[in-house]
Design a protein around this motif. Structure first.
Motif, PDB file in Angstrom:
ATOM      1  N   GLU A 394       1.045  -0.984   0.003  1.00 26.72           N
ATOM      2  CA  GLU A 394       0.081  -0.349   0.101  1.00 26.72           C
ATOM      3  C   GLU A 394       0.937   1.540   0.035  1.00 26.72           C
ATOM      4  OE1 GLU A 394      -2.537   0.693  -0.508  1.00 26.72           O
ATOM      5  OE2 GLU A 394      -3.526   1.887   0.308  1.00 26.72           O
ATOM      6  N   ILE A 395       1.788   1.193   0.853  1.00 27.54           N
ATOM      7  CA  ILE A 395       3.052   1.887   0.605  1.00 27.54           C
ATOM      8  C   ILE A 395       3.694   2.042  -0.399  1.00 27.54           C
ATOM      9  CG2 ILE A 395       5.148   3.380   1.568  1.00 27.54           C
ATOM     10  CD1 ILE A 395       4.171   1.859   4.353  1.00 27.54           C
ATOM     11  N   ALA A 396       3.921   1.635  -1.073  1.00 23.44           N
ATOM     12  CA  ALA A 396       4.487   1.843  -2.482  1.00 23.44           C
ATOM     13  C   ALA A 396       3.503   1.982  -3.733  1.00 23.44           C
ATOM     14  CB  ALA A 396       4.793   0.098  -2.363  1.00 23.44           C
ATOM     15  N   ARG A 397       2.228   1.308  -3.927  1.00 23.71           N
ATOM     16  CA  ARG A 397       1.246   2.162  -4.424  1.00 23.71           C
ATOM     17  C   ARG A 397       0.723   3.618  -4.181  1.00 23.71           C
ATOM     18  NH1 ARG A 397      -4.139   3.236  -4.475  1.00 23.71           N
ATOM     19  NH2 ARG A 397      -4.404   3.492  -2.013  1.00 23.71           N
ATOM     20  N   LEU A 398       0.459   4.133  -3.078  1.00 22.76           N
ATOM     21  CA  LEU A 398       0.530   5.680  -2.892  1.00 22.76           C
ATOM     22  C   LEU A 398       1.602   6.118  -3.086  1.00 22.76           C
ATOM     23  CD1 LEU A 398      -0.946   5.677   1.184  1.00 22.76           C
ATOM     24  CD2 LEU A 398      -2.195   5.556  -0.890  1.00 22.76           C
ATOM     25  N   LYS A 399       2.925   5.727  -3.377  1.00 22.58           N
ATOM     26  CA  LYS A 399       3.929   6.401  -3.666  1.00 22.58           C
ATOM     27  C   LYS A 399       4.188   6.436  -4.554  1.00 22.58           C
ATOM     28  CE  LYS A 399       8.021   8.154  -2.788  1.00 22.58           C
ATOM     29  NZ  LYS A 399       8.473  10.070  -1.887  1.00 22.58           N
ATOM     30  N   LEU A 400       3.390   5.535  -5.747  1.00 22.62           N
ATOM     31  CA  LEU A 400       3.784   4.942  -7.247  1.00 22.62           C
ATOM     32  C   LEU A 400       2.454   6.717  -8.006  1.00 22.62           C
ATOM     33  CD1 LEU A 400       3.710   1.787  -8.554  1.00 22.62           C
ATOM     34  CD2 LEU A 400       5.298   3.563  -8.910  1.00 22.62           C
ATOM     35  N   GLN A 401       1.259   6.299  -6.755  1.00 27.51           N
ATOM     36  CA  GLN A 401       0.674   7.397  -7.224  1.00 27.51           C
ATOM     37  C   GLN A 401       0.978   8.403  -7.547  1.00 27.51           C
ATOM     38  OE1 GLN A 401      -2.583   7.776  -4.321  1.00 27.51           O
ATOM     39  NE2 GLN A 401      -3.934   6.462  -6.003  1.00 27.51           N
ATOM     40  N   ALA A 402       1.868   8.877  -6.068  1.00 21.99           N
ATOM     41  CA  ALA A 402       1.931  10.113  -6.381  1.00 21.99           C
ATOM     42  C   ALA A 402       2.660  10.615  -7.061  1.00 21.99           C
ATOM     43  CB  ALA A 402       2.812  10.466  -5.168  1.00 21.99           C
ATOM     44  N   MET A 403       3.712   9.935  -8.000  1.00 19.86           N
ATOM     45  CA  MET A 403       4.510   9.897  -8.683  1.00 19.86           C
ATOM     46  C   MET A 403       3.982  10.207 -10.274  1.00 19.86           C
ATOM     47  SD  MET A 403       7.776   6.791  -6.403  1.00 19.86           S
ATOM     48  CE  MET A 403       8.906   7.891  -7.773  1.00 19.86           C
ATOM     49  N   GLY A 404       3.024  10.096 -10.178  1.00 20.13           N
ATOM     50  CA  GLY A 404       1.998   9.856 -11.301  1.00 20.13           C
ATOM     51  C   GLY A 404       2.439   8.253 -12.543  1.00 20.13           C
ATOM     52  N   ILE A 405       3.079   7.441 -11.414  1.00 22.64           N
ATOM     53  CA  ILE A 405       3.380   6.058 -12.358  1.00 22.64           C
ATOM     54  C   ILE A 405       2.546   5.480 -12.315  1.00 22.64           C
ATOM     55  CG2 ILE A 405       5.191   4.587 -13.147  1.00 22.64           C
ATOM     56  CD1 ILE A 405       6.791   6.437 -11.400  1.00 22.64           C
ATOM     57  N   GLN A 406       1.789   5.180 -13.324  1.00 23.91           N
ATOM     58  CA  GLN A 406       0.740   3.413 -13.259  1.00 23.91           C
ATOM     59  C   GLN A 406       1.548   2.747 -14.230  1.00 23.91           C
ATOM     60  OE1 GLN A 406      -2.563   5.132 -15.894  1.00 23.91           O
ATOM     61  NE2 GLN A 406      -3.363   6.680 -13.735  1.00 23.91           N
ATOM     62  N   ILE A 407       0.893   1.381 -13.543  1.00 24.23           N
ATOM     63  CA  ILE A 407       1.448   0.223 -13.498  1.00 24.23           C
ATOM     64  C   ILE A 407      -0.011  -1.356 -14.456  1.00 24.23           C
ATOM     65  CG2 ILE A 407       3.327   0.355 -11.876  1.00 24.23           C
ATOM     66  CD1 ILE A 407       1.649  -1.940 -10.023  1.00 24.23           C
ATOM     67  N   ASP A 408       0.969  -1.761 -14.499  1.00 24.11           N
ATOM     68  CA  ASP A 408      -0.081  -2.879 -14.998  1.00 24.11           C
ATOM     69  C   ASP A 408      -0.604  -3.991 -13.997  1.00 24.11           C
ATOM     70  OD1 ASP A 408       0.188  -2.706 -17.764  1.00 24.11           O
ATOM     71  OD2 ASP A 408       1.630  -3.605 -18.026  1.00 24.11           O
ATOM     72  N   THR A 409      -1.879  -4.221 -14.358  1.00 23.64           N
ATOM     73  CA  THR A 409      -2.986  -5.260 -13.020  1.00 23.64           C
ATOM     74  C   THR A 409      -2.686  -6.662 -13.781  1.00 23.64           C
ATOM     75  OG1 THR A 409      -4.663  -4.207 -13.454  1.00 23.64           O
ATOM     76  CG2 THR A 409      -3.835  -3.582 -11.560  1.00 23.64           C
ATOM     77  N   LEU A 410      -2.831  -7.805 -13.548  1.00 27.20           N
ATOM     78  CA  LEU A 410      -2.758  -9.332 -13.184  1.00 27.20           C
ATOM     79  C   LEU A 410      -4.071  -9.211 -14.258  1.00 27.20           C
ATOM     80  CD1 LEU A 410      -1.484 -11.234 -10.567  1.00 27.20           C
ATOM     81  CD2 LEU A 410      -0.147 -11.238 -12.979  1.00 27.20           C
ATOM     82  N   THR A 411      -4.394  -9.706 -14.868  1.00 27.91           N
ATOM     83  CA  THR A 411      -5.432  -9.889 -15.558  1.00 27.91           C
ATOM     84  C   THR A 411      -6.241 -11.195 -15.105  1.00 27.91           C
ATOM     85  OG1 THR A 411      -4.509 -11.220 -17.744  1.00 27.91           O
ATOM     86  CG2 THR A 411      -4.307  -9.603 -17.924  1.00 27.91           C
ATOM     87  N   SER A 412      -7.204 -11.924 -15.283  1.00 30.47           N
ATOM     88  CA  SER A 412      -8.113 -12.725 -14.413  1.00 30.47           C
ATOM     89  C   SER A 412      -7.182 -14.123 -15.297  1.00 30.47           C
ATOM     90  CB  SER A 412      -9.055 -12.717 -14.690  1.00 30.47           C
ATOM     91  OG  SER A 412      -9.899 -12.997 -15.863  1.00 30.47           O
ATOM     92  N   GLU A 413      -7.033 -14.641 -16.199  1.00 31.76           N
ATOM     93  CA  GLU A 413      -6.317 -15.255 -16.624  1.00 31.76           C
ATOM     94  C   GLU A 413      -5.319 -15.407 -16.469  1.00 31.76           C
ATOM     95  OE1 GLU A 413      -4.907 -14.700 -21.206  1.00 31.76           O
ATOM     96  OE2 GLU A 413      -5.094 -17.173 -21.721  1.00 31.76           O
ATOM     97  N   GLN A 414      -4.018 -14.036 -16.528  1.00 31.31           N
ATOM     98  CA  GLN A 414      -2.865 -14.287 -15.797  1.00 31.31           C
ATOM     99  C   GLN A 414      -2.909 -14.953 -14.022  1.00 31.31           C
ATOM    100  OE1 GLN A 414      -1.908 -10.281 -16.732  1.00 31.31           O
ATOM    101  NE2 GLN A 414      -0.978 -11.081 -18.262  1.00 31.31           N
ATOM    102  N   VAL A 415      -4.414 -14.510 -13.532  1.00 31.10           N
ATOM    103  CA  VAL A 415      -4.054 -14.871 -11.840  1.00 31.10           C
ATOM    104  C   VAL A 415      -4.264 -16.175 -11.908  1.00 31.10           C
ATOM    105  CG1 VAL A 415      -5.906 -14.984 -10.207  1.00 31.10           C
ATOM    106  CG2 VAL A 415      -5.068 -12.921 -11.506  1.00 31.10           C
ATOM    107  N   GLU A 416      -5.071 -16.601 -12.634  1.00 26.19           N
ATOM    108  CA  GLU A 416      -5.696 -18.023 -13.315  1.00 26.19           C
ATOM    109  C   GLU A 416      -4.758 -19.106 -14.014  1.00 26.19           C
ATOM    110  OE1 GLU A 416      -8.135 -20.725 -16.073  1.00 26.19           O
ATOM    111  OE2 GLU A 416      -9.050 -19.115 -15.631  1.00 26.19           O
TER     112      GLU A 416
END
Ligand SMILES: NC(=O)c1ccc[n+]([C@@H]2O[C@H](COP(=O)([O-])OP(=O)(O)OC[C@H]3O[C@@H](n4cnc5c(N)ncnc54)[C@H](O)[C@@H]3O)[C@@H](O)[C@H]2O)c1
Length: 425
Positions: A394-416
């Motif tokens: 969560e700390i990393a997520r908030l930091k990235l958000q403040a830095m204006g950087i977005q990242i990918d999220t896993l697709t449901s196929e990738q999770v599976e």
């Protein structure tokens, strides 16, 4: 000067320094978006209401923001220095005058004053201790066992403090939970590596104004801090030599393009030596003897024992201050050795410590670790506890958000796919 809040008890250099400190605290806040969000939430939710808390930290502009978060959370808190040379006196003054936070810290305080402040902090009868190096916790378990029932837990910032806590646990004297803030990924990946890397060389440069390009810099210890110092020294054009005792880290340093050798071989080659091992007497008399005339030595590990300055002082015919925080030891051989920051953390003694952007994450971990201890009061076993992974993320997520950087999220196929062991071929 006029105080804006009720004045707490304090022992600081000069309360009149507060305006300068306030200006610098506000400047640091610009780079601390994660802690700012925590400060705002804590002000609404008061998760530490009724908790007596003592924080033993480097009293810097960044620590000021941690102290404000704890105050907003409703804690009855008190701040002392974790190192006699790291206090920023203007920050200490502003915390007292502008934010109503009790501070006992003076830059350059002697060891007797330092230990007196540790005892003043323990007189506050804490429920939670935020420690940096475990001096307060060590004093508590050695000298104040009657206070142990009051303790909910401790949080520890640095590698050396963790080593000491583990030793206390193994000796059976750690009777409460200790949150290992240092091992959070959002702490040591950034604070120890990028923070120590940049600020250590900042300290060396502010103290000496030497050009590092073309110099040979010897870095003792290739842990998280050593990697940062070596990387930044290389970036400034230095030829970097690494000394290690751990064969894995020695291979890593070699593959990172550094020369690796024992200190006995590095000693005659170095122009600047930086110790970051967390160990004792890494640079000793036999090394001083073979160093170049004018070689500079400094330390960025937690305690001032990495360089054997007692022996150097005993041999020297003269010790004189050649610049602020820089002393020249004249040796009988005619050579001299230059010591920066009295062998104490050079990034705090001669510069301002870690940049705010990394302390944002370290102190977010500290603040959330305190909240976690209170939420889980009575449920945690004595001994070391990691920062929960979801807090770290969560700390990393908030930091990235403040830095204006977005990242990918896993697709449901990738999770599976990742949860399955039958996929493949
Ligand atoms: N300056 C700062 O602001 C700051 C910030 C974070 C940590 N620290 C301190 O820096 C020190 C190092 O921290 P870290 O996180 O890099 O620890 P680490 O455990 O990751 O690395 C220390 C390294 O030093 C090596 N080492 C031990 N003894 C040695 C010796 N005699 N010669 C050569 N190498 C030796 C170890 O093998 C290890 O690889 C600790 O004291 C820590 O508390 C300082």
């Amino acid at each position: 000067m006029t105080a804006t809040v009720a004045q707490p008890k304090y022992e600081i250099k000069d309360i009149a320094l507060a305006p300068k400190g306030k200006q610098r605290i506000e400047w640091a806040g610009r780079e601390m978006p994660v802690l700012r969000q925590i400060q705002e939430r804590f002000a609404k939710e008061k998760p530490l209401a009724g908790i007596r808390l003592i924080a033993c930290c480097h009293v810097t502009t960044e620590t000021a923001h941690l102290a404000i978060a704890l105050r907003n959370a409703g804690a009855d808190s008190l701040l002392i220095a974790s190192n006699p040379l790291s206090t920023q006196d203007d920050v200490a003054a502003s915390l007292v005058a502008d934010y109503g936070i009790p501070v006992f810290a003076i830059k350059g305080e002697d060891n007797e004053t330092y230990h007196r402040h540790v005892n003043i902090a323990l007189d506050h009868k804490p429920n939670i201790i935020i420690d940096d190096g475990s001096d307060v916790t060590a004093t508590l378990v050695k000298e104040r066992q009657d206070q142990l029932p009051d303790i909910i837990g401790t949080t520890e910032e640095t590698t050396t403090g963790i080593v000491r806590l583990l030793a206390m646990f193994n000796d059976g004297v750690l009777s409460f939970p200790a949150m290992n803030v240092n091992d959070a990924e959002t702490k040591h990946f950034f604070d120890n590596r990028y923070g120590t890397g940049q600020s250590t060389l900042d300290g060396v440069i502010r103290a000496t104004n030497v050009l590092l390009a073309g110099k040979t810099v010897v870095v003792a210890g290739y842990g998280w801090c050593g990697k940062g110092v070596a990387m930044r020294a290389k970036g400034l054009g230095a030829n970097v030599i690494v000394t290690e005792v751990n064969p894995v880290r020695a291979i890593e340093a070699t593959m990172d393009s550094f020369r690796v050798m024992p200190m006995s071989e590095a000693a005659p080659q170095g122009d600047l030596f930086v110790t970051v091992t967390g160990n004792k007497h890494v640079i000793r008399p036999e090394h001083f003897e073979v160093m170049k005339d004018g070689a500079m030595v400094c330390n960025s590990g937690h305690f001032d024992i990495e360089i054997d300055l007692k022996s150097l002082g005993a041999t020297a015919t003269e010790v004189r201050e050649v610049r602020n925080f820089t002393q020249q030891y004249q040796l009988p051989s005619g050579k001299s050795i230059v010591v920066i920051g009295e062998g104490r953390l050079v990034n705090l003694a001669a510069a301002e410590g870690h940049p705010s952007a990394v302390m944002d994450m370290s102190f977010a971990n500290q603040a959330l670790a305190c909240e976690y201890l209170v939420k889980n009061k009575g449920k945690l076993e004595p001994g070391m506890h990691s920062i929960p992974e979801d807090v770290d993320r969560e700390i990393a997520r908030l930091k990235l958000q403040a830095m204006g950087i977005q990242i990918d999220t896993l697709t449901s196929e990738q999770v599976e796919y990742m949860n399955s062991w039958t996929a493949g071929t």
